[in-house]
Write an enzyme that holds these catalytic residues in place. Structure first.
Site, PDB file in Angstrom:
ATOM      1  N   HIS A  26      41.446 -28.744  -9.274  1.00 45.88           N
ATOM      2  CA  HIS A  26      41.472 -27.455  -8.580  1.00 45.88           C
ATOM      3  C   HIS A  26      40.852 -26.341  -9.425  1.00 45.88           C
ATOM      4  O   HIS A  26      40.523 -25.275  -8.895  1.00 45.88           O
ATOM      5  CB  HIS A  26      42.893 -27.091  -8.134  1.00 45.88           C
ATOM      6  CG  HIS A  26      43.788 -26.569  -9.218  1.00 45.88           C
ATOM      7  ND1 HIS A  26      44.710 -27.356  -9.885  1.00 45.88           N
ATOM      8  CD2 HIS A  26      43.931 -25.333  -9.756  1.00 45.88           C
ATOM      9  CE1 HIS A  26      45.371 -26.630 -10.774  1.00 45.88           C
ATOM     10  NE2 HIS A  26      44.915 -25.389 -10.709  1.00 45.88           N
ATOM     11  N   ASP A  56      44.411 -34.561  -8.856  1.00 45.22           N
ATOM     12  CA  ASP A  56      44.060 -33.224  -9.347  1.00 45.22           C
ATOM     13  C   ASP A  56      43.513 -33.279 -10.770  1.00 45.22           C
ATOM     14  O   ASP A  56      43.816 -32.425 -11.596  1.00 45.22           O
ATOM     15  CB  ASP A  56      45.247 -32.259  -9.266  1.00 45.22           C
ATOM     16  CG  ASP A  56      44.811 -30.794  -9.383  1.00 45.22           C
ATOM     17  OD1 ASP A  56      43.609 -30.509  -9.220  1.00 45.22           O
ATOM     18  OD2 ASP A  56      45.671 -29.940  -9.670  1.00 45.22           O
ATOM     19  N   SER A 141      46.225 -24.099 -16.098  1.00 51.39           N
ATOM     20  CA  SER A 141      45.855 -25.317 -15.379  1.00 51.39           C
ATOM     21  C   SER A 141      44.747 -26.070 -16.111  1.00 51.39           C
ATOM     22  O   SER A 141      43.711 -25.495 -16.454  1.00 51.39           O
ATOM     23  CB  SER A 141      45.370 -24.979 -13.970  1.00 51.39           C
ATOM     24  OG  SER A 141      46.411 -24.492 -13.182  1.00 51.39           O
TER      25      SER A 141
END
Length: 307
Positions: A26, A56, A141
């Site tokens: 992402h 992911d 992230s």
């Protein structure tokens, strides 16, 4: 390190000395070239060689001398214990520098929505996430979650929000390193990863006593099947979803209750997802032990590729 795209910012870490960088899918989105900023001050463009919305995870290739790359050692997430120290590394909130936060591993084997959607618009489930209270913020992230030996035990992914007010709850989730070990080599080799697929939907949040009574189940643990995809692996194996309406909206009784997979107990849906994601691939056959009314059945299921 920091990963910069045209519209987002995330973190990453060196996977190998030949220039492969791991981050979250992402973070890179659909872009094929991103900026990679090293803590040394060096900045280069990198090519996205593979990205998997189901796990992911994404891999970036940079052209940097091996002497400037410092790959991180990979741990074993099967050996992680709740309560052990966890260290999160990344570039949160665009602070233009690496930040470290510490906490503990507060949960294991969690299931979250993936970034991949069904034809109906719902999100497929992804399994084997590590829960931690090490502080994570936007920008973390893709950064590594480490143990105290400096080994990667996970890849930071999401922050749990309080459903009552939308504020951060203090919990975050990381993709387990054992999922990384399965997915990243395939992304480097093929640019994609084939995620195993059962073609089933389950009650997502476990069984309460009220649900057990409404569904007339003979066990207080297990994963209850709410839907079987027509023509999918589970349908071909003969697994059943409920068909008798109950007083709970959109919930039918009479479905199979999965209580084990390959002899491993399944107390909740998380246990089943963790086993499938970490240990199995499309084409493998697993044996699901189910309770169907008063019957206990062992049903072989050959896994497909998630569409």
């Amino acid at each position: 390190m920091t990963i910069l795209t045209s519209n987002s910012l995330g973190s990453g870490w060196v996977y190998s000395s030949d220039g492969y960088i791991v981050t979250d899918q992402h973070v890179v989105g659909t872009e094929i070239k991103v900026e990679v900023d090293f803590t040394s001050g060096n900045k280069v463009y990198g090519n996205v060689v593979g990205a998997d919305p189901n796990s992911d995870l994404a891999v970036i290739k940079v052209n940097v001398p091996a002497a400037q790359l410092h790959p991180l050692a990979l741990g074993d997430s099967d050996l992680i214990k709740v309560g052990q120290i966890a260290v999160a590394i990344g570039d949160p909130l665009a602070l233009n520098g690496t930040t470290m936060t510490t906490g503990v591993v507060s949960g294991l084997g969690r299931t979250e929505d993936s970034n991949s959607q069904t034809t109906g618009g719902a999100y497929f489930a992804a399994g084997d996430f590590i829960e931690t209270d090490a502080l994570l913020n936007p920008g973390n992230s893709g950064g590594p979650l480490l143990d105290l030996n400096g080994q990667v035990i996970g890849v930071n992914r999401t922050i749990q929000l309080d459903p009552t007010n939308g504020n951060p709850s203090g919990l975050g989730y990381a993709i387990s390193v054992n999922v990384v070990k399965r997915v990243v080599p395939k992304l480097i080799q093929n640019g994609k990863y084939d995620y195993p697929y059962m073609g089933l939907s389950f009650l997502p949040n476990g069984l309460t006593l009220d649900l057990i009574n409404v569904l007339s189940l003979k066990s207080t643990t297990g994963a209850y099947i709410t839907n079987v995809v027509s023509g999918g692996p589970a349908d071909k194996a003969g697994l059943r979803a409920g068909t008798t309406a109950t007083n709970i909206q959109n919930l039918s009784s009479g479905g199979d209750l999965v209580i084990a997979v390959d002899g491993q107990p399944v107390q909740a849906f998380d246990d089943l997802m963790r086993y499938i994601v970490v240990h199995k691939s499309p084409g493998d056959t697993v044996t699901l032990t189910v309770l169907r009314g008063d019957q206990k059945l062992d049903i072989p299921l050959t896994l497909g590729v998630r569409p």
